[in-house]
Design a protein around this motif. Structure first.
Motif, PDB file in Angstrom:
ATOM      1  N   LEU A   1       0.874  -1.406   0.060  1.00  0.00           N
ATOM      2  CA  LEU A   1      -0.022  -0.012   0.020  1.00  0.00           C
ATOM      3  C   LEU A   1       0.964   1.221  -0.020  1.00  0.00           C
ATOM      4  CD1 LEU A   1      -2.884  -0.736   2.515  1.00  0.00           C
ATOM      5  CD2 LEU A   1      -2.967  -0.542   0.109  1.00  0.00           C
ATOM      6  N   GLY A   2       2.028   1.199   0.734  1.00  0.00           N
ATOM      7  CA  GLY A   2       2.787   2.395   0.618  1.00  0.00           C
ATOM      8  C   GLY A   2       3.289   3.190  -0.513  1.00  0.00           C
ATOM      9  N   ASN A   3       3.892   4.359  -0.595  1.00  0.00           N
ATOM     10  CA  ASN A   3       4.575   4.764  -1.578  1.00  0.00           C
ATOM     11  C   ASN A   3       6.147   4.501  -1.400  1.00  0.00           C
ATOM     12  OD1 ASN A   3       5.617   6.605  -0.031  1.00  0.00           O
ATOM     13  ND2 ASN A   3       4.200   8.031  -0.146  1.00  0.00           N
ATOM     14  N   SER A   4       7.034   4.801  -2.195  1.00  0.00           N
ATOM     15  CA  SER A   4       8.419   4.300  -1.901  1.00  0.00           C
ATOM     16  C   SER A   4       8.967   5.112  -0.583  1.00  0.00           C
ATOM     17  CB  SER A   4       9.026   4.852  -3.092  1.00  0.00           C
ATOM     18  OG  SER A   4       9.348   6.145  -3.103  1.00  0.00           O
ATOM     19  N   ALA A   5       8.690   6.145  -0.317  1.00  0.00           N
ATOM     20  CA  ALA A   5       9.124   6.677   1.124  1.00  0.00           C
ATOM     21  C   ALA A   5       8.815   5.829   2.041  1.00  0.00           C
ATOM     22  CB  ALA A   5       8.664   7.850   1.253  1.00  0.00           C
ATOM     23  N   ASP A   6       7.419   5.438   2.083  1.00  0.00           N
ATOM     24  CA  ASP A   6       7.001   4.271   3.129  1.00  0.00           C
ATOM     25  C   ASP A   6       7.639   3.243   3.247  1.00  0.00           C
ATOM     26  OD1 ASP A   6       5.001   6.109   3.611  1.00  0.00           O
ATOM     27  OD2 ASP A   6       3.332   5.533   2.385  1.00  0.00           O
ATOM     28  N   GLN A   7       7.711   2.743   1.971  1.00  0.00           N
ATOM     29  CA  GLN A   7       8.488   1.285   1.737  1.00  0.00           C
ATOM     30  C   GLN A   7       9.754   1.392   2.534  1.00  0.00           C
ATOM     31  OE1 GLN A   7       7.654   0.330  -2.289  1.00  0.00           O
ATOM     32  NE2 GLN A   7       5.721  -0.402  -1.993  1.00  0.00           N
ATOM     33  N   GLU A   8      10.412   2.448   2.219  1.00  0.00           N
ATOM     34  CA  GLU A   8      11.879   2.535   2.621  1.00  0.00           C
ATOM     35  C   GLU A   8      11.711   2.536   4.249  1.00  0.00           C
ATOM     36  OE1 GLU A   8      14.756   2.520   1.171  1.00  0.00           O
ATOM     37  OE2 GLU A   8      15.944   3.104   2.803  1.00  0.00           O
ATOM     38  N   ARG A   9      10.890   3.408   4.764  1.00  0.00           N
ATOM     39  CA  ARG A   9      10.700   3.477   6.072  1.00  0.00           C
ATOM     40  C   ARG A   9      10.383   2.143   6.870  1.00  0.00           C
ATOM     41  NH1 ARG A   9       6.458   7.015   6.426  1.00  0.00           N
ATOM     42  NH2 ARG A   9       7.554   8.503   4.932  1.00  0.00           N
ATOM     43  N   GLN A  10       9.530   1.087   6.010  1.00  0.00           N
ATOM     44  CA  GLN A  10       9.319  -0.113   6.371  1.00  0.00           C
ATOM     45  C   GLN A  10      10.353  -0.879   6.539  1.00  0.00           C
ATOM     46  OE1 GLN A  10       5.744  -1.729   4.838  1.00  0.00           O
ATOM     47  NE2 GLN A  10       4.742   0.153   5.278  1.00  0.00           N
ATOM     48  N   LEU A  11      11.192  -0.864   5.452  1.00  0.00           N
ATOM     49  CA  LEU A  11      12.207  -1.783   4.948  1.00  0.00           C
ATOM     50  C   LEU A  11      13.370  -1.494   6.118  1.00  0.00           C
ATOM     51  CD1 LEU A  11      13.100  -4.009   3.385  1.00  0.00           C
ATOM     52  CD2 LEU A  11      14.233  -2.044   1.808  1.00  0.00           C
ATOM     53  N   GLN A  12      13.882  -0.291   6.380  1.00  0.00           N
ATOM     54  CA  GLN A  12      15.035   0.000   7.106  1.00  0.00           C
ATOM     55  C   GLN A  12      15.210  -0.815   8.486  1.00  0.00           C
ATOM     56  OE1 GLN A  12      18.206   0.915   6.734  1.00  0.00           O
ATOM     57  NE2 GLN A  12      17.437   1.098   4.602  1.00  0.00           N
ATOM     58  N   PRO A  13      14.103  -0.683   9.369  1.00  0.00           N
ATOM     59  CA  PRO A  13      14.364  -1.206  10.749  1.00  0.00           C
ATOM     60  C   PRO A  13      14.381  -2.886  10.350  1.00  0.00           C
ATOM     61  CG  PRO A  13      12.226  -0.107  10.462  1.00  0.00           C
ATOM     62  CD  PRO A  13      13.011   0.128   9.146  1.00  0.00           C
ATOM     63  N   LEU A  14      13.923  -3.304   9.190  1.00  0.00           N
ATOM     64  CA  LEU A  14      13.882  -4.740   8.911  1.00  0.00           C
ATOM     65  C   LEU A  14      15.516  -5.201   8.813  1.00  0.00           C
ATOM     66  CD1 LEU A  14      10.683  -5.675   7.241  1.00  0.00           C
ATOM     67  CD2 LEU A  14      11.281  -5.536   9.882  1.00  0.00           C
ATOM     68  N   LEU A  15      16.011  -4.054   7.796  1.00  0.00           N
ATOM     69  CA  LEU A  15      17.482  -4.526   7.318  1.00  0.00           C
ATOM     70  C   LEU A  15      18.524  -4.547   8.580  1.00  0.00           C
ATOM     71  CD1 LEU A  15      17.316  -2.915   3.731  1.00  0.00           C
ATOM     72  CD2 LEU A  15      16.933  -5.432   4.537  1.00  0.00           C
TER      73      LEU A  15
ATOM     74  N   ALA B   1       4.999  -8.176  -2.463  1.00  0.00           N
ATOM     75  CA  ALA B   1       5.516  -9.044  -1.355  1.00  0.00           C
ATOM     76  C   ALA B   1       6.774  -9.860  -1.961  1.00  0.00           C
ATOM     77  CB  ALA B   1       4.526 -10.143  -1.087  1.00  0.00           C
ATOM     78  N   GLY B   2       6.760 -10.344  -2.870  1.00  0.00           N
ATOM     79  CA  GLY B   2       8.035 -11.035  -3.457  1.00  0.00           C
ATOM     80  C   GLY B   2       9.144  -9.971  -3.514  1.00  0.00           C
ATOM     81  N   GLU B   3       8.923  -8.688  -3.853  1.00  0.00           N
ATOM     82  CA  GLU B   3      10.172  -7.780  -3.892  1.00  0.00           C
ATOM     83  C   GLU B   3      10.551  -7.439  -2.449  1.00  0.00           C
ATOM     84  OE1 GLU B   3      10.149  -3.040  -4.426  1.00  0.00           O
ATOM     85  OE2 GLU B   3       8.309  -4.108  -6.031  1.00  0.00           O
ATOM     86  N   LEU B   4       9.608  -7.303  -1.522  1.00  0.00           N
ATOM     87  CA  LEU B   4      10.093  -7.132  -0.007  1.00  0.00           C
ATOM     88  C   LEU B   4      11.140  -8.235   0.429  1.00  0.00           C
ATOM     89  CD1 LEU B   4      10.268  -5.384   2.610  1.00  0.00           C
ATOM     90  CD2 LEU B   4       7.839  -6.475   2.948  1.00  0.00           C
ATOM     91  N   LEU B   5      10.402  -9.410   0.101  1.00  0.00           N
ATOM     92  CA  LEU B   5      10.973 -10.840   0.525  1.00  0.00           C
ATOM     93  C   LEU B   5      12.618 -11.032  -0.188  1.00  0.00           C
ATOM     94  CD1 LEU B   5      10.435 -13.107   2.255  1.00  0.00           C
ATOM     95  CD2 LEU B   5       9.469 -14.114   0.279  1.00  0.00           C
ATOM     96  N   GLN B   6      12.349 -10.433  -1.398  1.00  0.00           N
ATOM     97  CA  GLN B   6      13.643 -10.490  -2.064  1.00  0.00           C
ATOM     98  C   GLN B   6      14.871  -9.654  -1.390  1.00  0.00           C
ATOM     99  OE1 GLN B   6      14.794 -12.517  -4.816  1.00  0.00           O
ATOM    100  NE2 GLN B   6      14.198 -11.171  -6.479  1.00  0.00           N
ATOM    101  N   MET B   7      14.282  -8.566  -1.028  1.00  0.00           N
ATOM    102  CA  MET B   7      15.301  -7.479  -0.336  1.00  0.00           C
ATOM    103  C   MET B   7      15.967  -8.032   0.797  1.00  0.00           C
ATOM    104  SD  MET B   7      14.356  -3.530  -1.299  1.00  0.00           S
ATOM    105  CE  MET B   7      12.389  -3.795  -1.562  1.00  0.00           C
ATOM    106  N   LEU B   8      14.752  -8.383   1.887  1.00  0.00           N
ATOM    107  CA  LEU B   8      15.242  -8.760   3.158  1.00  0.00           C
ATOM    108  C   LEU B   8      16.353 -10.176   2.905  1.00  0.00           C
ATOM    109  CD1 LEU B   8      11.873  -9.025   4.847  1.00  0.00           C
ATOM    110  CD2 LEU B   8      13.852  -7.517   5.229  1.00  0.00           C
ATOM    111  N   VAL B   9      15.752 -10.968   1.991  1.00  0.00           N
ATOM    112  CA  VAL B   9      16.844 -12.500   1.724  1.00  0.00           C
ATOM    113  C   VAL B   9      18.175 -12.001   1.303  1.00  0.00           C
ATOM    114  CG1 VAL B   9      16.866 -14.356   0.287  1.00  0.00           C
ATOM    115  CG2 VAL B   9      14.695 -13.834   1.316  1.00  0.00           C
TER     116      VAL B   9
END
Ligand SMILES: Nc1ncnc2c1ncn2[C@@H]1O[C@H](COP(=O)(O)OP(=O)(O)OP(=O)(O)O)[C@@H](O)[C@H]1O
Ligand SMILES: [Mg+2]
Length: 236
Positions: A146-160, A180-188
């Protein structure tokens, strides 16, 4: 001139020594009753402050982790499903895999304790000072999409940045969406440090992973059966 009790309490507040503040009265009484040497009293008072700070820190880490319960392996019944990989669960619980940058995949039948064990390991990690994030895959993926790219960045950072990320119910949905695949890919990608994007997500997850298979009956059904039996015995 010594301070009055009020002044001492004010000073402790100003210095943010809430651990000392909380127990000072007891420690004074104790010192008088036992006629303790000053150093004994002083070290106890210091210990009170250290204890309070450690527990506040743990509380903060737990709150940040997103865990919804403080699961442990102590309350797990290993006799219920004797085929569970008990040794491997305890091995994960030592958190060596976190220190060594490895992964763990818990797969298997519903209700056999995968989430319970994952939460127990994650909770233990918060107690050991790790930065932990526990996520339910579906809701985190939906939010990410649902998020725009800034939101996505904000969500991703703490996970990384986290030491341990738990993605619960990862393959519950039959097909995961593209975002979802993209997020998972980045985390992985972050956690496995592998540059060849061509390999599949599962391949990457399996790489440097401990695989724990949970075979057996659903504990949920047992709990439901127990409740049912209790209700019928009450109503009969
Ligand atoms: N052997 C056990 N001893 C005690 N409690 C258990 C045991 N196995 C499971 N439970 C409890 O049963 C419930 C279901 O377990 P859990 O959620 O861990 O299963 P799961 O394997 O993650 O299932 P799913 O695949 O559906 O997500 C939880 O409340 C959990 O604490
Ligand atoms: Mg589960």
């Amino acid at each position: 001139m010594s301070m009055t009790m009020n002044e001492i309490e004010r000073a402790l507040r100003e210095l943010r020594l809430s651990g000392i503040l909380a127990t000072l009265n007891t420690r004074i009484l104790q010192a008088q009753a036992n006629q303790e040497p000053f150093l004994d009293t002083f070290s106890m008072i210091l210990q009170d402050e250290l204890d309070r700070r450690r527990s506040c820190l743990m509380e903060r880490r737990y709150n940040k982790s997103g865990l919804d319960e403080r699961a442990t392996l102590t309350d797990f019944d290993w006799r219920f499903n004797p085929k569970l990989p008990r040794q491997a669960c305890f091995e994960l619980h030592t958190l060596k895999f976190v220190a060594e940058g490895q992964n763990a995949l818990l797969i298997g039948k519903p209700g056999t304790g995968k989430s319970h064990v994952a939460k127990a390991v994650a909770y233990q990690a918060t107690l050991q000072g790790h930065d932990v994030r526990y996520l339910e895959a579906d809701s985190v993926f939906a939010q990410y999409a649902l998020g725009n790219s800034a939101d996505q960045e904000r969500q991703l950072q703490p996970l990384l940045n986290a030491d341990l990320v738990v993605l619960d119910d990862l393959f519950l949905a039959r097909r995961i969406s593209d975002s979802a695949g993209e997020l998972l890919q980045m985390l992985v990608h972050q956690y496995l440090g592998d540059n060849t994007m061509a390999t599949t997500i599962l391949d990457r997850l399996m790489h440097r992973s401990h695989l724990l298979e949970f075979e057996g009956k659903s504990y949920r059904l047992k709990e439901a059966a127990t409740r049912f039996a209790q209700n019928t015995s009450i109503s009969s």
